[in-house]
Motif scaffolding. Sequence first.
Motif, mmCIF file in Angstrom:
data_model
loop_
_atom_site.group_PDB
_atom_site.id
_atom_site.type_symbol
_atom_site.label_atom_id
_atom_site.label_comp_id
_atom_site.label_asym_id
_atom_site.label_seq_id
_atom_site.Cartn_x
_atom_site.Cartn_y
_atom_site.Cartn_z
ATOM 1 N N HIS A 7 0.875 -1.207 -0.081
ATOM 2 C CA HIS A 7 -0.076 0.038 -0.013
ATOM 3 C C HIS A 7 0.879 1.312 0.063
ATOM 4 O O HIS A 7 0.603 2.181 -0.796
ATOM 5 N N HIS A 8 1.944 1.224 0.641
ATOM 6 C CA HIS A 8 2.767 2.657 0.942
ATOM 7 C C HIS A 8 3.237 3.020 -0.505
ATOM 8 O O HIS A 8 3.361 3.981 -0.807
ATOM 9 N N CYS A 9 3.521 1.658 -1.367
ATOM 10 C CA CYS A 9 4.130 1.965 -2.399
ATOM 11 C C CYS A 9 3.370 2.502 -3.527
ATOM 12 O O CYS A 9 3.525 3.140 -4.324
ATOM 13 N N SER A 10 1.856 2.320 -3.225
ATOM 14 C CA SER A 10 0.962 2.676 -4.159
ATOM 15 C C SER A 10 0.260 4.187 -3.975
ATOM 16 O O SER A 10 -0.297 4.364 -4.648
ATOM 17 N N LEU A 11 1.041 4.930 -3.012
ATOM 18 C CA LEU A 11 0.581 6.006 -2.574
ATOM 19 C C LEU A 11 0.697 6.965 -3.946
ATOM 20 O O LEU A 11 1.774 6.816 -4.540
ATOM 21 N N ALA A 12 -0.204 7.925 -4.256
ATOM 22 C CA ALA A 12 -0.492 8.668 -5.419
ATOM 23 C C ALA A 12 -0.333 9.962 -5.256
ATOM 24 O O ALA A 12 -0.991 10.454 -4.370
ATOM 25 N N MET A 13 0.734 10.764 -5.464
ATOM 26 C CA MET A 13 1.024 12.082 -5.087
ATOM 27 C C MET A 13 1.568 12.908 -6.295
ATOM 28 O O MET A 13 2.161 12.115 -7.140
ATOM 29 N N SER A 14 1.457 14.171 -6.258
ATOM 30 C CA SER A 14 2.027 14.916 -7.470
ATOM 31 C C SER A 14 3.463 15.560 -6.968
ATOM 32 O O SER A 14 3.898 15.533 -5.784
ATOM 33 N N CYS A 15 3.983 16.269 -7.916
ATOM 34 C CA CYS A 15 5.238 16.918 -7.590
ATOM 35 C C CYS A 15 5.052 18.008 -6.778
ATOM 36 O O CYS A 15 5.788 18.010 -5.662
ATOM 37 N N ARG A 16 4.051 18.767 -6.964
ATOM 38 C CA ARG A 16 3.705 19.747 -5.769
ATOM 39 C C ARG A 16 3.485 19.137 -4.341
ATOM 40 O O ARG A 16 3.982 19.644 -3.494
ATOM 41 N N GLU A 17 2.704 18.244 -4.324
ATOM 42 C CA GLU A 17 2.495 17.407 -3.141
ATOM 43 C C GLU A 17 3.642 17.162 -2.531
ATOM 44 O O GLU A 17 3.994 17.180 -1.101
ATOM 45 N N LEU A 18 4.567 16.375 -3.263
ATOM 46 C CA LEU A 18 5.637 15.733 -2.602
ATOM 47 C C LEU A 18 6.807 16.836 -2.263
ATOM 48 O O LEU A 18 7.650 16.747 -1.049
ATOM 49 N N ALA A 19 6.807 17.732 -2.970
ATOM 50 C CA ALA A 19 7.959 18.896 -2.689
ATOM 51 C C ALA A 19 7.449 19.536 -1.401
ATOM 52 O O ALA A 19 8.283 19.629 -0.343
ATOM 53 N N LYS A 20 6.285 19.717 -1.250
ATOM 54 C CA LYS A 20 5.704 20.477 0.054
ATOM 55 C C LYS A 20 5.804 19.256 0.991
ATOM 56 O O LYS A 20 6.445 19.751 2.330
ATOM 57 N N SER A 21 5.670 17.946 0.878
ATOM 58 C CA SER A 21 5.698 17.105 2.090
ATOM 59 C C SER A 21 7.113 16.892 2.741
ATOM 60 O O SER A 21 7.424 16.842 3.773
ATOM 61 N N PHE A 22 8.013 17.156 1.813
ATOM 62 C CA PHE A 22 9.459 17.074 2.012
ATOM 63 C C PHE A 22 10.105 18.314 2.845
ATOM 64 O O PHE A 22 11.175 18.121 3.161
ATOM 65 N N MET A 23 9.225 19.331 2.961
ATOM 66 C CA MET A 23 9.836 20.310 3.487
ATOM 67 C C MET A 23 10.410 20.399 4.831
ATOM 68 O O MET A 23 11.351 21.212 5.195
ATOM 69 N N TYR A 24 10.075 19.291 5.382
ATOM 70 C CA TYR A 24 10.715 19.350 6.896
ATOM 71 C C TYR A 24 12.109 18.911 6.917
ATOM 72 O O TYR A 24 12.827 19.325 7.802
ATOM 73 N N CYS A 67 10.615 18.411 -6.318
ATOM 74 C CA CYS A 67 10.515 16.953 -6.633
ATOM 75 C C CYS A 67 10.372 17.104 -8.396
ATOM 76 O O CYS A 67 9.922 17.910 -8.938
ATOM 77 N N VAL A 68 10.799 15.963 -8.997
ATOM 78 C CA VAL A 68 10.692 15.839 -10.582
ATOM 79 C C VAL A 68 10.069 14.666 -10.766
ATOM 80 O O VAL A 68 10.402 13.747 -10.038
#
Length: 302
Positions: free
Chosen positions: A190-207, A271-272
């Motif tokens: 399930h974790h591998c199947s998470l669907a996210m966009s570049c924008r969402e991932l870039a924001k998520s990794f800001m920490y 994120c790219v």
Amino acid sequence: MLYQDILDRIHAEIVPTLPQGRVADYIPQLACVDERKFGMALYDVDGHFASVGDADERFSIQSISKAFTLTQAMRTADEQLWQRVGREPSGSSFNSLVQLEYENGIPRNPFINAGALVVTDIVLSQLGDAKVALRDFARRLSGAEDVDYDLTVAGSEARLGYRNAALAYFLKSFGNLENHPDAVLDAYFHHCSLAMSCRELAKSFMYLARHGANSDGEVITPSQAKSINSLMLTCGTYDAVGAFAYSVGLPAKSGVGGGIVAVMPGRFSLCVWAPGLDNRGNSLAGSQALERFATWTGESIF
Ligand code: GLU
């Protein structure tokens, strides 16, 4: 720094090269992704945002999720974790069984599949429902309440994931899983199947760019953020990690869905996404885009 101009230049140069990569084909859902997709998104610590191309289209984040599960495990069981998983580059393929046999069931690092299975086991023991826990964590970090698993992808991973199943049962035989291998595999797929966009991932990794904190407060300590960035630099891009550090010089985590997230501590998260992969499993155009970004901006940790 005018990041938007740089992303626009990268986009113009990279798009003609996109058909050179090869999309992952171990499950049908990845094999049919359009190889001409390309997106980039960047947030910086001053609140600036830049993006280009398909930056808002969601894709299968695959092994990028390993950075999230590692963060969750470090939040709850940092000491126990490092007795069960190493912190060295593997120098072998990300799903090797041989290395696990030689090293008595202790995976080299948390970003190869065996390591991620142990990390998932820890999250399962600590948080109960590891699927809900990771989905909610990704929602919180991205600020997107509808981020979710792609259940068709998760189903295919489970149906065809014989090697991951072998790794999980092998880990269990060494006593390095607390839970039943099937429960660990279910959460992992399930974790591998998470669907996210570049924008969402870039924001998520800001920490990881902000020394462990996002806009809501502390996610992990500054020292843990440093550790995760170090692990991404040394283990985050499969068996091409040396070449990637040489050419890009940023901590990064890639996935076979074609996404790569790179972090410049104290500065930005980027994120790219380009689904065509190189022969090591990293996005071909994504790696080239990050190399151009680091060279043109002069932004790398070195
Ligand atoms: N679902 C893939 C696997 O476990 C993830 C591979 C990856 O992105 O590295 O084999």
